[in-house]
Enzyme design. Structure first.
Site, short mmCIF file in Angstrom:
data_model
loop_
_atom_site.label_atom_id
_atom_site.label_comp_id
_atom_site.label_asym_id
_atom_site.label_seq_id
_atom_site.Cartn_x
_atom_site.Cartn_y
_atom_site.Cartn_z
N CYS A 120 -10.91 3.77 -0.82
CA CYS A 120 -9.74 4.26 -0.23
C CYS A 120 -9.42 3.44 1.21
CB CYS A 120 -9.71 5.90 0.01
SG CYS A 120 -8.14 6.26 0.80
N THR A 121 -8.16 3.13 1.34
CA THR A 121 -7.94 2.13 2.48
C THR A 121 -8.46 2.85 3.72
OG1 THR A 121 -5.67 2.80 2.09
CG2 THR A 121 -6.16 0.66 1.53
N HIS A 122 -8.26 4.30 3.79
CA HIS A 122 -8.58 5.10 5.00
C HIS A 122 -9.85 5.28 5.49
CE1 HIS A 122 -4.33 6.13 4.08
NE2 HIS A 122 -4.22 6.91 5.22
N ASP B 272 0.90 -0.94 0.09
CA ASP B 272 0.04 -0.11 -0.06
C ASP B 272 0.97 1.37 0.01
OD1 ASP B 272 -2.41 1.41 0.39
OD2 ASP B 272 -1.51 1.83 2.26
N SER B 273 0.26 2.34 -0.21
CA SER B 273 1.04 3.65 -0.19
C SER B 273 1.56 3.86 1.22
CB SER B 273 0.19 4.82 -0.62
OG SER B 273 -1.06 4.89 0.05
N CYS C 230 -3.77 -1.21 -1.94
CA CYS C 230 -3.91 0.26 -2.24
C CYS C 230 -5.13 0.41 -3.54
CB CYS C 230 -2.80 0.88 -2.53
SG CYS C 230 -3.06 2.83 -2.88
N ASN C 231 -6.18 1.31 -3.31
CA ASN C 231 -7.08 1.38 -4.35
C ASN C 231 -6.50 2.33 -5.41
OD1 ASN C 231 -10.16 1.09 -3.60
ND2 ASN C 231 -8.87 1.36 -1.85
N TYR D 259 -0.48 8.55 -2.59
CA TYR D 259 -0.46 8.14 -3.95
C TYR D 259 -1.65 8.60 -4.52
CZ TYR D 259 2.78 4.00 -3.64
OH TYR D 259 4.02 3.36 -3.63
N GLY D 260 -2.68 9.11 -3.79
CA GLY D 260 -3.90 9.52 -4.70
C GLY D 260 -3.44 10.76 -5.60
#
Ligand code: DGL
Length: 285
Positions: A198-200, A19-20, A82-83, A51-52
């Site tokens: 998004c992972t968050h 992931d980022s 990571c999306n 990364y977004g």
């Protein structure tokens, strides 16, 4: 004997996840819950987070570099948690790895999220919250179209949300206001299902649910990703045969202490060993 022994050895290798940064630990959390006998090695590219807002070229380059490192560390399967990296770089990664390591399966988070959303929606109106890179890639639109022609997608790029969630413990009114702002177009579009792209975002799921209303179904792909990993492991005869719980360990490209601090909150489990890696140096070696 040697063929059987080799197969045994591959089964005990770890699953590589990347992931980022720390966000993908929300996906690793589900993998640890649903695949308790597997070992995992997780790489968080914290030095290059977020990364977004990055370009497709950068994300392809980063994803390939990290995948190569995880292959060197013996990964038997890769999960792009990571999306943004999945959305922008999964096709390129699959095609490069099919030449470099043809036996290695690579799974992302977009396909499982689309399939869950498509099964969950009654109205066919689906919303997506994601980073700019994820929304611009069009990957969720294509993924949903592959599930059904009858779905409409309203996408909202949320450039501030992941950094705010990451910096935002304890959460304050600024986080609530940011979440509300990004939910507004989804409320106007009258969606009944919202993909947390998004992972968050699972960390602010209660705020999102309150803002969108109780009738809206929130979709986080983590558990579905774990299901797909299990199916691939079964098909490739790579399920770890150990009877007890597996190990998990961490690599990060940025500061180890802050990875450890933030990581525990995202993983909701103890973190254990974290090793700093310099990707450029590793690739040059
Ligand atoms: N892991 C990233 C994602 O899911 C979090 C956000 C970012 O790095 O910008 O898109």
């Amino acid at each position: 004997m040697s063929e059987l022994r080799l197969l045994d050895d591959r089964r005990t290798l770890p699953i590589g996840v990347f992931d980022s940064g720390v966000g993908g630990l929300t996906v690793l959390h589900e993998l640890l819950v649903w695949l308790p006998h597997e070992d995992f090695v997780y790489l968080g590219d914290t030095a290059r987070f977020p990364y977004g807002e990055r370009s497709r070229d950068e994300l392809e380059r980063f994803a390939l570099q990290i995948a190569q490192l995880l292959v060197q560390r013996g990964a038997k399967l890769l999960v792009v948690a990571c999306n943004a990296a999945t959305a922008a770089a999964l096709p390129a990664l699959e095609s490069r790895l099919s030449r470099l390591a043809p036996e290695l399966a690579v799974l992302g988070v977009v396909g499982p999220g689309c399939r869950l959303a498509s099964n969950a929606t009654a109205s066919g109106r689906i919303g997506l919250l994601g980073t700019t890179a994820t929304v611009l890639s069009g990957a969720y639109k294509r993924g949903l179209r592959a599930c059904s022609e009858d779905l409409t997608l309203t996408s909202v790029a949320c450039p501030d949300l992941a950094p705010i969630v990451q910096a935002g413990f304890p959460f304050d009114q600024r986080v609530v206001d940011t979440v509300r702002g990004y939910c507004r177009p989804l409320r106007s579009a009258n969606v009944d299902t919202v993909i947390l792209g998004c992972t968050h975002y699972p960390l602010v799921a209660p705020m999102l649910q309150r803002s969108l209303g109780p009738a809206v179904r929130l979709i986080a792909a983590g558990a579905a990703v774990a299901g797909e990993v299990q199916r691939v492991l079964d098909a490739q005869h790579l399920t770890n045969p150990r009877p007890d719980e597996g190990d998990y360990r961490f690599l990060c490209t940025g500061d180890v202490a802050s990875f450890r601090d933030l990581g525990t909150r995202f993983l909701q489990m103890p973190l254990g060993e974290v090793e700093h890696v310099d990707l450029d140096a590793e690739m040059a070696a």
